[in-house]
Design a protein around this motif. Structure first.
Motif, PDB file in Angstrom:
ATOM      1  N   MET A   1      12.676  26.082  67.206  1.00 43.34           N
ATOM      2  CA  MET A   1      11.954  24.842  66.935  1.00 43.34           C
ATOM      3  C   MET A   1      12.081  24.531  65.454  1.00 43.34           C
ATOM      4  SD  MET A   1      10.203  22.344  68.199  1.00 43.34           S
ATOM      5  CE  MET A   1       9.634  22.977  69.787  1.00 43.34           C
ATOM      6  N   THR A   2      12.443  23.292  65.146  1.00 44.92           N
ATOM      7  CA  THR A   2      12.623  22.859  63.767  1.00 44.92           C
ATOM      8  C   THR A   2      11.651  21.728  63.453  1.00 44.92           C
ATOM      9  OG1 THR A   2      14.965  23.465  63.776  1.00 44.92           O
ATOM     10  CG2 THR A   2      14.255  21.895  62.106  1.00 44.92           C
ATOM     11  N   LEU A   3      11.048  21.789  62.280  1.00 48.25           N
ATOM     12  CA  LEU A   3      10.128  20.760  61.798  1.00 48.25           C
ATOM     13  C   LEU A   3      10.695  20.150  60.531  1.00 48.25           C
ATOM     14  CD1 LEU A   3       7.338  19.285  61.455  1.00 48.25           C
ATOM     15  CD2 LEU A   3       6.588  21.330  60.212  1.00 48.25           C
ATOM     16  N   ILE A   4      10.708  18.815  60.458  1.00 48.40           N
ATOM     17  CA  ILE A   4      11.167  18.118  59.264  1.00 48.40           C
ATOM     18  C   ILE A   4      10.125  17.072  58.891  1.00 48.40           C
ATOM     19  CG2 ILE A   4      12.943  16.645  58.276  1.00 48.40           C
ATOM     20  CD1 ILE A   4      14.944  18.020  60.064  1.00 48.40           C
ATOM     21  N   TYR A   5       9.686  17.129  57.630  1.00 47.10           N
ATOM     22  CA  TYR A   5       8.614  16.239  57.182  1.00 47.10           C
ATOM     23  C   TYR A   5       9.009  15.568  55.868  1.00 47.10           C
ATOM     24  CZ  TYR A   5       3.961  14.521  56.037  1.00 47.10           C
ATOM     25  OH  TYR A   5       2.898  13.713  55.728  1.00 47.10           O
ATOM     26  N   PRO A   6       9.378  14.295  55.896  1.00 49.49           N
ATOM     27  CA  PRO A   6       9.702  13.575  54.658  1.00 49.49           C
ATOM     28  C   PRO A   6       8.449  13.353  53.822  1.00 49.49           C
ATOM     29  CG  PRO A   6      10.599  12.463  56.594  1.00 49.49           C
ATOM     30  CD  PRO A   6       9.622  13.473  57.094  1.00 49.49           C
ATOM     31  N   SER A   7       8.541  13.697  52.535  1.00 47.59           N
ATOM     32  CA  SER A   7       7.436  13.485  51.606  1.00 47.59           C
ATOM     33  C   SER A   7       8.044  13.111  50.265  1.00 47.59           C
ATOM     34  CB  SER A   7       6.571  14.747  51.488  1.00 47.59           C
ATOM     35  OG  SER A   7       5.517  14.561  50.570  1.00 47.59           O
ATOM     36  N   ASP A   8       8.201  11.804  50.048  1.00 45.81           N
ATOM     37  CA  ASP A   8       8.904  11.284  48.890  1.00 45.81           C
ATOM     38  C   ASP A   8       8.479  11.991  47.589  1.00 45.81           C
ATOM     39  OD1 ASP A   8      10.681   9.511  47.670  1.00 45.81           O
ATOM     40  OD2 ASP A   8       9.035   8.193  47.081  1.00 45.81           O
ATOM     41  N   PRO A   9       9.427  12.515  46.788  1.00 46.51           N
ATOM     42  CA  PRO A   9      10.874  12.317  46.869  1.00 46.51           C
ATOM     43  C   PRO A   9      11.611  13.448  47.599  1.00 46.51           C
ATOM     44  CG  PRO A   9      10.378  13.319  44.778  1.00 46.51           C
ATOM     45  CD  PRO A   9       9.051  13.169  45.502  1.00 46.51           C
ATOM     46  N   ALA A  10      10.904  14.345  48.266  1.00 50.00           N
ATOM     47  CA  ALA A  10      11.540  15.494  48.912  1.00 50.00           C
ATOM     48  C   ALA A  10      11.351  15.419  50.422  1.00 50.00           C
ATOM     49  CB  ALA A  10      10.948  16.796  48.376  1.00 50.00           C
ATOM     50  N   VAL A  11      12.057  16.295  51.101  1.00 45.22           N
ATOM     51  CA  VAL A  11      11.902  16.472  52.542  1.00 45.22           C
ATOM     52  C   VAL A  11      11.607  17.949  52.786  1.00 45.22           C
ATOM     53  CG1 VAL A  11      13.011  16.367  54.786  1.00 45.22           C
ATOM     54  CG2 VAL A  11      13.462  14.592  53.105  1.00 45.22           C
ATOM     55  N   LEU A  12      10.475  18.240  53.377  1.00 42.01           N
ATOM     56  CA  LEU A  12      10.104  19.613  53.695  1.00 42.01           C
ATOM     57  C   LEU A  12      10.614  19.959  55.084  1.00 42.01           C
ATOM     58  CD1 LEU A  12       6.396  19.508  52.450  1.00 42.01           C
ATOM     59  CD2 LEU A  12       8.468  20.058  51.137  1.00 42.01           C
ATOM     60  N   PHE A  13      11.036  21.201  55.273  1.00 45.94           N
ATOM     61  CA  PHE A  13      11.549  21.585  56.588  1.00 45.94           C
ATOM     62  C   PHE A  13      11.239  23.055  56.860  1.00 45.94           C
ATOM     63  CE2 PHE A  13      14.886  22.091  53.468  1.00 45.94           C
ATOM     64  CZ  PHE A  13      15.396  23.355  53.726  1.00 45.94           C
ATOM     65  N   GLY A  14      11.179  23.373  58.128  1.00 44.95           N
ATOM     66  CA  GLY A  14      10.942  24.751  58.548  1.00 44.95           C
ATOM     67  C   GLY A  14      11.514  24.977  59.928  1.00 44.95           C
TER      68      GLY A  14
END
Length: 328
Positions: free
Chosen positions: A200-213
């Protein structure tokens, strides 16, 4: 828009997954940091990805055969050994967007290994004796197939589920012959058994970066060995590689509309393997830091690079991967 997608599928390609986010040039930049894909291939679109990777692992070991007279004095034979293992892999992956939510992938690797083992015997009354053994060879690796499903398309966080199946097409370490020193005459290029890996992959855009796990579990199926593994004189041994679970996290940044990079950390715990139902070996902890970049060359092509450095003794010292996804 196509150039943004190439850039994003870039940094989410090599080690983890992908996503479809509002700011694709940032979201896709995380591709090379985990071991899954993100931003899925759009419906009806086909993509191929040639790749090249290099892995280097060095280990040192000191064995003492004898007894201690005092804590600082050892009587007996001391043997020091060094192992240098280099692996080169040329791969080809093909992906197809079945729908906007479902992606299919097939990957085939060709593996070349060159292993060097050095032993030095000392304290035996006869001076130092250095012996070197080389083992090299190349063959087809383990072919893999995967399916990924993106649960949501509109609003973050984006969730992507994956299922990967690895075959046993590579040369098995449990079939290849070894010499008197326990070194492979022909290095294996596969694991020797099938495995199933949900993730399972999670991607969360949070300007100016993109967090992922990402998180997942690898289940290895049992198989028959082609040689005697437990020294009982019989060659009908059955082995089962240790299952493992993995975690990864990090963040990606878009420098501009063509270049993006990512930073991340990865962990995998490998449980004990078994031979004929008996546990053997030890639990392995593999941790590494990774960094990667993606450069959009054209609207349909990008160059991706990923570098991983091992943090624990069990992890490879360094891994470098280059890939060139091409969309049609």
């Amino acid at each position: 828009m196509m150039k943004k997608r190439i850039l994003s599928a870039g940094l989410l390609l090599s080690v983890i997954g992908t996503v479809q986010a509002q700011d694709k040039q940032v979201v896709d930049s995380i591709a090379n940091t985990l071991e899954t894909r993100g931003l899925l291939t759009p419906k009806g679109q086909f993509e191929i990805e040639p790749s090249f990777s290099y892995s280097q692992n060095t280990s040192n070991r000191i064995s003492i055969v004898g007894y201690s007279v005092l804590p600082a004095l050892v009587v007996g034979l001391i043997e020091a050994s060094d192992a240098d293992q280099a692996t080169f892999t040329v791969g080809m992956a093909a992906r197809y967007g079945l729908t906007n939510r479902i992606e299919l992938e097939l990957r085939a690797p060709w593996v070349y290994r060159y292993d060097t083992f050095t032993t030095r015997a000392a304290s035996d009354g006869g001076g130092d004796e250095v012996r070197r053994f080389n083992s090299e060879g190349s063959a087809l690796g383990d072919i893999e197939a995967a399916i990924r499903y993106q649960y949501n398309l509109e609003s973050p966080p984006f969730w992507i589920g994956g299922l990967r199946i690895k075959s046993d097409t590579g040369e098995s370490p449990f079939d290849n012959e070894v010499n008197d020193q326990g070194i492979f005459l022909d290095p294996p290029t596969g694991s020797g058994s099938w495995s199933i890996e949900p993730s399972m992959t999670l991607i969360y855009p949070s300007d100016p970066a993109v967090l992922f796990g990402t998180a997942g579990y690898t289940w290895n199926l049992g198989a028959d060995a082609g040689r005697d593994l437990d020294d009982d004189g019989l060659a009908n041994d059955k082995f089962n590689l240790g299952n493992s679970f993995f975690l990864g996290m990090g963040m990606g940044f878009a420098v501009n509309n063509r270049l993006s990079f990512s930073l991340g950390v990865n962990h995998r715990t490998v449980f004990k393997s078994s031979v004929n139902g008996q546990k053997t070996g030890s639990i392995l902890q593999l941790d590494s830091l990774s960094t990667g970049f993606s450069l959009a060359l054209t609207d349909k092509t990008a160059l991706n690079m990923n570098l991983q450095a091992g943090l624990t003794e069990d992890a490879p010292d360094v891994e470098v991967n280059f890939s060139l996804p091409i969309s049609f």
